[in-house]
Design an enzyme around this catalytic site. Structure first.
Site, PDB file in Angstrom:
ATOM      1  N   ARG A   1      78.428  50.148   8.837  1.00  0.00           N
ATOM      2  CA  ARG A   1      77.817  49.013   8.128  1.00  0.00           C
ATOM      3  C   ARG A   1      78.474  47.664   8.444  1.00  0.00           C
ATOM      4  O   ARG A   1      77.757  46.682   8.654  1.00  0.00           O
ATOM      5  CB  ARG A   1      77.776  49.263   6.613  1.00  0.00           C
TER       6      ARG A   1
ATOM      7  N   TYR B   1      75.668  45.495  10.226  1.00  0.00           N
ATOM      8  CA  TYR B   1      74.981  44.537   9.339  1.00  0.00           C
ATOM      9  C   TYR B   1      75.894  43.404   8.890  1.00  0.00           C
ATOM     10  O   TYR B   1      75.537  42.681   7.951  1.00  0.00           O
ATOM     11  CB  TYR B   1      74.495  45.231   8.056  1.00  0.00           C
TER      12      TYR B   1
ATOM     13  N   GLU C   1      62.046  55.839  -5.330  1.00  0.00           N
ATOM     14  CA  GLU C   1      62.832  56.472  -4.260  1.00  0.00           C
ATOM     15  C   GLU C   1      64.197  55.809  -4.106  1.00  0.00           C
ATOM     16  O   GLU C   1      64.525  55.308  -3.027  1.00  0.00           O
ATOM     17  CB  GLU C   1      62.080  56.359  -2.926  1.00  0.00           C
ATOM     18  N   PRO C   2      65.013  55.778  -5.138  1.00  0.00           N
ATOM     19  CA  PRO C   2      66.308  55.120  -4.986  1.00  0.00           C
ATOM     20  C   PRO C   2      67.250  55.939  -4.110  1.00  0.00           C
ATOM     21  O   PRO C   2      67.298  57.161  -4.204  1.00  0.00           O
ATOM     22  CB  PRO C   2      66.840  55.063  -6.427  1.00  0.00           C
ATOM     23  N   GLY C   3      67.975  55.262  -3.250  1.00  0.00           N
ATOM     24  CA  GLY C   3      69.006  55.906  -2.441  1.00  0.00           C
ATOM     25  C   GLY C   3      70.349  55.308  -2.809  1.00  0.00           C
ATOM     26  O   GLY C   3      71.127  55.857  -3.591  1.00  0.00           O
ATOM     27  N   ARG C   4      70.575  54.090  -2.290  1.00  0.00           N
ATOM     28  CA  ARG C   4      71.855  53.409  -2.458  1.00  0.00           C
ATOM     29  C   ARG C   4      72.319  53.352  -3.923  1.00  0.00           C
ATOM     30  O   ARG C   4      73.486  53.599  -4.212  1.00  0.00           O
ATOM     31  CB  ARG C   4      71.698  51.978  -1.919  1.00  0.00           C
TER      32      ARG C   4
ATOM     33  N   CYS D   1      86.742  51.583  21.278  1.00  0.00           N
ATOM     34  CA  CYS D   1      86.948  50.602  22.353  1.00  0.00           C
ATOM     35  C   CYS D   1      85.812  49.584  22.407  1.00  0.00           C
ATOM     36  O   CYS D   1      85.039  49.547  23.374  1.00  0.00           O
ATOM     37  CB  CYS D   1      87.091  51.333  23.673  1.00  0.00           C
TER      38      CYS D   1
ATOM     39  N   TYR E   1      74.879  55.354   3.026  1.00  0.00           N
ATOM     40  CA  TYR E   1      74.772  54.894   4.421  1.00  0.00           C
ATOM     41  C   TYR E   1      76.150  54.810   5.088  1.00  0.00           C
ATOM     42  O   TYR E   1      76.412  53.911   5.879  1.00  0.00           O
ATOM     43  CB  TYR E   1      74.018  53.562   4.487  1.00  0.00           C
TER      44      TYR E   1
ATOM     45  N   GLY F   1      65.395  50.540  -3.022  1.00  0.00           N
ATOM     46  CA  GLY F   1      65.780  49.151  -2.811  1.00  0.00           C
ATOM     47  C   GLY F   1      66.734  48.550  -3.808  1.00  0.00           C
ATOM     48  O   GLY F   1      67.265  47.455  -3.565  1.00  0.00           O
TER      49      GLY F   1
END
Ligand code: LLP
Length: 431
Positions: free
Chosen positions: A324, A328, A285-288, A353, A382, A251
């Site tokens: 993204r 978002y 659990e870091p991702g970003r 399209c 992502y 997060g």
């Protein structure tokens, strides 16, 4: 060349954008566009930054970073983080396969996800993973069955929904509020924990949470930890004596535009204070945070167009390559690789399209011309992992940079790949 060793990544040198020691124009000339380009030095630096903050704040608490594979799952990035000392957080059999291919052992892996199949649970137990983050009573009972059939005991952490308010840029990336599909509703946790303690083929080894993504402030974590600590204490008082892990999810936020990045020192100190004396080891659990700022999406301007008083920059990268912005309404900084004079306000759009196919809307940007290269920033997380073949567009190439070298990590899909699993001649089966 490139950026200083202190902050590796994307930088402009003599008017040209580089990723560390490699000019992006050189990468485009060799592998074409669209292309994702990642600085491995930046991935390593992000890992060190977070790990150093945690080690300083909690010298007395065992902890490990388990990189959330979903953020960027190519083998080169996974291997880089494995060499740094990371474990992984996975959410599917596919991510398990990637993790094993990259050299992670079973005990380096935690298995999360709201909808694991029996087959995925079996694969997890065969690995065997460090623990499975279980998200419902149904999953707990299924895991008990699968473990019983294999003749093993499944290590389980229960994912709690702490039901806190999470402030971040989009509702789709909040996961710890009341009523979300994720985790076990807070009020049900004790009964599910008692069941876990009683079932013969599972061992309740921990609690887990993941409240959302791109979180810039400490407060949601503080609120959630404030709800998890008493749960631990109540469960131990009720005789659950096997709890030894606390998984705090991912997060941590990064800078896309002008946002303050996550204050990792504040985070580390806050977590340390909140769990001190609980006698648990921590998993993060870091991702970003580890990969977002290490990457750009490199695209070429195909056309300029005016319509209804609006300027359009049409690029060879679209929503299928980077979802993204359209999914978002996410902001990604866009810069020309070689800075031209002048500026304009334009929508930067792709070839897909759909009117929802954009990388930026009403953006003040450089006055680029067809043929110019653009770098879409903060695309290391992502980005490629959410790319699709929509409009039968092959997915882009992934390139990694290490110092002044670069290598293809994932080849660009070819046209024949698009139909590789399809059958022109159908083999009918009778019902
Ligand atoms: N752990 C679990 C159980 C997760 O579901 C996630 C992300 C993470 C860890 C890593 O979170 P991070 O450190 O990256 O914030 N596609 C969205 C983000 C979705 C995040 C899903 N879960 C986006 O592009 O913003």
């Amino acid at each position: 060349m490139g950026q200083s060793v202190l902050t590796p990544g994307v930088a402009r040198v003599d008017g040209e954008l580089y990723v560390d020691g490699v000019p992006l124009a050189r990468v485009a000339a060799e592998v074409g566009t669209p292309a994702y380009v990642y600085s491995l030095a930046r991935v390593r630096a992000q890992y060190r930054r977070l790990e150093t903050a945690l080690a300083a704040a909690m010298p007395d608490i065992t902890h490990r970073l388990h990189y959330s594979v979903k953020a960027n799952s190519n083998l080169a990035v996974l291997r880089t983080l494995q060499e740094c000392g990371a474990g992984v957080d996975i959410v599917s059999a596919g991510e398990l396969h990637r993790a094993r291919e990259a050299g992670f052992g079973g005990s380096d892996i935690v298995f999360s996800g709201v909808g694991k199949t029996a087959e995925e649970l079996r694969l997890a137990l065969e690995a065997p993973v460090l623990f499975v983050n279980v998200e419902s009573e149904g999953e707990l009972r299924l895991l008990d069955d699968v473990a019983g059939a294999l003749g093993v005991t499944a290590p389980v952490a229960l994912r709690i929904n702490p039901e806190v308010t999470v402030e971040n840029p989009h509702a789709y990336i909040r996961t710890g509020e009341k009523g979300h599909k994720f985790g076990i509703p807070y009020d049900d946790v004790e009964s599910v924990a008692r069941l876990a303690h009683a079932l013969p083929h599972v061992s309740l080894v921990g609690l887990d949470m993941h409240i959302g993504s791109q979180i810039a402030t400490w407060e949601p974590y503080a609120d959630a930890l404030g709800r998890i600590r008493p749960l631990f204490e109540r469960l131990r008082a009720a005789g659950v004596d096997t709890l030894r892990w606390l998984d705090l999810g991912g997060g941590l936020g990064v800078t896309y535009d002008a946002e303050a990045p996550a204050d990792v020192e504040r985070f580390a100190a806050g977590v340390a204070d909140a769990v001190r004396g609980l006698g648990v080891s921590l998993v993060f659990e870091p991702g970003r945070f580890l990969v977002a700022e290490a990457g750009v999406l490199l695209a070429r301007v195909l056309y300029r167009k005016r319509s209804g008083g609006k300027e359009y920059v049409i690029t060879d990268a679209g929503m299928n390559d980077l979802m993204r912005p359209s999914h978002y309404q996410a902001y990604h900084r866009i810069e020309p690789v070689r800075a031209p004079a002048g500026s304009l306000i334009a929508d930067v759009v792709g070839p897909v399209c759909e009117s929802g196919d954009f990388l930026a809307l009403e953006r003040e940007m450089a006055d680029v011309a067809p043929g110019d290269l653009l770098a879409v920033h903060t695309a290391g997380a992502y980005g490629f992992v959410m790319a699709s073949n929509y409009n039968s567009r092959p997915r882009p190439v992934e390139v990694v940079v290490d110092g002044d070298r670069f290598a293809v990590a994932t080849e660009r899909e070819r046209l024949e790949d698009l139909v590789r699993l399809e059958r022109a001649h159908l083999q009918w089966r009778s019902a």
